[in-house]
Design a protein around this motif. Structure first.
Motif, mmCIF file in Angstrom:
data_model
loop_
_atom_site.group_PDB
_atom_site.id
_atom_site.type_symbol
_atom_site.label_atom_id
_atom_site.label_comp_id
_atom_site.label_asym_id
_atom_site.label_seq_id
_atom_site.Cartn_x
_atom_site.Cartn_y
_atom_site.Cartn_z
ATOM 1 N N UNK A 87 -21.516 -56.864 93.988
ATOM 2 C CA UNK A 87 -22.283 -57.902 93.311
ATOM 3 C C UNK A 87 -22.795 -57.485 91.936
ATOM 4 N N UNK A 88 -22.873 -56.181 91.684
ATOM 5 C CA UNK A 88 -23.334 -55.755 90.364
ATOM 6 C C UNK A 88 -22.243 -56.040 89.339
ATOM 7 N N UNK A 89 -22.519 -56.828 88.302
ATOM 8 C CA UNK A 89 -21.459 -57.249 87.364
ATOM 9 C C UNK A 89 -20.870 -56.102 86.558
ATOM 10 N N UNK A 90 -21.692 -55.123 86.158
ATOM 11 C CA UNK A 90 -21.195 -54.017 85.341
ATOM 12 C C UNK A 90 -20.225 -53.161 86.134
ATOM 13 N N UNK A 91 -20.569 -52.857 87.374
ATOM 14 C CA UNK A 91 -19.715 -52.027 88.212
ATOM 15 C C UNK A 91 -18.443 -52.774 88.610
ATOM 16 N N UNK A 92 -18.562 -54.058 88.893
ATOM 17 C CA UNK A 92 -17.385 -54.858 89.235
ATOM 18 C C UNK A 92 -16.415 -54.905 88.062
ATOM 19 N N UNK A 93 -16.947 -55.100 86.850
ATOM 20 C CA UNK A 93 -16.088 -55.140 85.656
ATOM 21 C C UNK A 93 -15.380 -53.805 85.451
ATOM 22 N N UNK A 94 -16.086 -52.706 85.690
ATOM 23 C CA UNK A 94 -15.477 -51.387 85.535
ATOM 24 C C UNK A 94 -14.290 -51.220 86.480
ATOM 25 N N UNK A 95 -14.462 -51.596 87.751
ATOM 26 C CA UNK A 95 -13.398 -51.400 88.729
ATOM 27 C C UNK A 95 -12.203 -52.309 88.464
ATOM 28 N N UNK A 96 -12.447 -53.528 87.999
ATOM 29 C CA UNK A 96 -11.335 -54.409 87.633
ATOM 30 C C UNK A 96 -10.542 -53.785 86.481
ATOM 31 N N UNK A 97 -11.254 -53.235 85.510
ATOM 32 C CA UNK A 97 -10.582 -52.567 84.394
ATOM 33 C C UNK A 97 -9.845 -51.316 84.831
ATOM 34 N N UNK A 98 -10.443 -50.534 85.721
ATOM 35 C CA UNK A 98 -9.802 -49.315 86.211
ATOM 36 C C UNK A 98 -8.547 -49.646 87.009
ATOM 37 N N UNK A 99 -8.547 -50.781 87.710
ATOM 38 C CA UNK A 99 -7.349 -51.186 88.445
ATOM 39 C C UNK A 99 -6.189 -51.416 87.488
ATOM 40 N N UNK A 100 -6.494 -51.970 86.303
ATOM 41 C CA UNK A 100 -5.447 -52.164 85.291
ATOM 42 C C UNK A 100 -4.955 -50.833 84.750
ATOM 43 N N UNK A 101 -5.896 -49.899 84.501
ATOM 44 C CA UNK A 101 -5.512 -48.564 84.043
ATOM 45 C C UNK A 101 -4.615 -47.893 85.079
ATOM 46 N N UNK A 102 -4.998 -48.006 86.354
ATOM 47 C CA UNK A 102 -4.214 -47.394 87.425
ATOM 48 C C UNK A 102 -2.807 -47.986 87.482
ATOM 49 N N UNK A 103 -2.708 -49.308 87.351
ATOM 50 C CA UNK A 103 -1.392 -49.965 87.382
ATOM 51 C C UNK A 103 -0.512 -49.469 86.245
ATOM 52 N N UNK A 104 -1.117 -49.240 85.076
ATOM 53 C CA UNK A 104 -0.358 -48.720 83.942
ATOM 54 C C UNK A 104 0.225 -47.340 84.248
ATOM 55 N N UNK A 105 -0.483 -46.570 85.095
ATOM 56 C CA UNK A 105 -0.054 -45.210 85.418
ATOM 57 C C UNK A 105 0.727 -45.146 86.728
ATOM 58 N N UNK A 106 1.041 -46.300 87.290
ATOM 59 C CA UNK A 106 1.813 -46.323 88.522
ATOM 60 C C UNK A 106 1.024 -45.946 89.755
#
Length: 258
Positions: A87-106
């Protein structure tokens, strides 16, 4: 702190408060993590636009519509899944962004189905720093390995937040499980413009400052599992005061009581 001797045989000790400097460092780490996530999103977006442009130029309109639907659906599903559990917006935004970074790295980045975190964090930026550093460390550990996966779990026990980050990498040898939290220690070659071995030491320092702990052990099925315990990381629930009884309703109740 430092100590300077004086000419009369005494000494002058100077103490400097590093609290504000530490806070700025944490904010900088959080900002860097978000910038990396945005950079990866921009790169991924460009690749998708090129793919879409190619489909349109080839007049493959049905395939183009299907491609757009898949892209939007996958991103929306990931964002909704994270927002539902965190529910914390800052932490949720971070994890959504990290998921994109992870996808870029396979790498597949998952949020555990056991994750539940309310929007009552006392220090959300501090937790963003901890999560960001552990996820980055896990992504580095699994880079180039087959079926690479990182899983994040955030759960609460009363006012305590328990964070777990598991990866499918080579794991951490038992003799190094305390050493890796030492500032400046790293298995990687330090970059020319700075040094390594800062992220994990910062994670432990932030955890211990709140009376908590940061440890690492073997993950089930191989890899490493980092666990951070943060006592009193959640604010107490606000009690909603009971609505005052309406005068008319109170009179009726009194009449019925008679």
């Amino acid at each position: 702190a430092n100590r300077m001797p004086t000419g009369d045989g005494g000494a002058v000790a100077t103490l400097r408060d590093r609290t504000e400097l530490e806070q700025l460092g944490r904010e900088l780490d959080s900002t860097r993590g978000l910038i990396d996530a945005l950079r990866a999103q921009d790169h991924e977006h460009a690749n998708r636009m090129h793919t879409l442009l190619g489909l349109l130029e080839l007049e493959m309109y049905d395939d183009a519509m299907e491609f757009v639907g898949e892209v939007v659906g996958d991103h929306r599903a990931t964002a909704e899944q994270v927002a539902e559990r965190i529910r914390d917006p800052l932490l949720a935004a971070l994890l959504v962004g990290k998921a994109t970074v992870a996808a870029e790295r396979g790498v597949a980045l998952w949020v555990s189905e056991h994750t539940r975190l309310p929007d009552r964090l006392v220090d959300p930026r501090g937790l963003v720093t901890v999560v960001g550093n552990l996820v980055d460390n896990a992504l580095d550990a699994v880079a180039g390995t087959p079926h690479a996966r990182v899983e994040v779990e955030l759960r609460t026990e009363g006012r305590t937040v328990v964070l777990g980050v598991r990866d499918t990498g080579p794991g951490v040898p038992e003799g190094q499980r305390e050493l890796i939290f030492t500032e400046g220690w790293s298995t990687k070659k330090p970059p020319a413009h700075g040094k390594r071995g800062i992220g994990l030491s910062l994670v432990r320092r932030l955890a211990e400052r709140q009376g908590g702990s940061a440890t690492v052990g073997p993950a089930a099925g191989g890899g490493a599992e980092f666990t951070v315990v943060l006592p009193e990381a959640l604010a107490e629930r606000e009690l909603v005061p009971a609505a005052p009884e309406e005068p008319a309703e109170a009179a009726v109740a009194e009449e019925e009581a008679r």
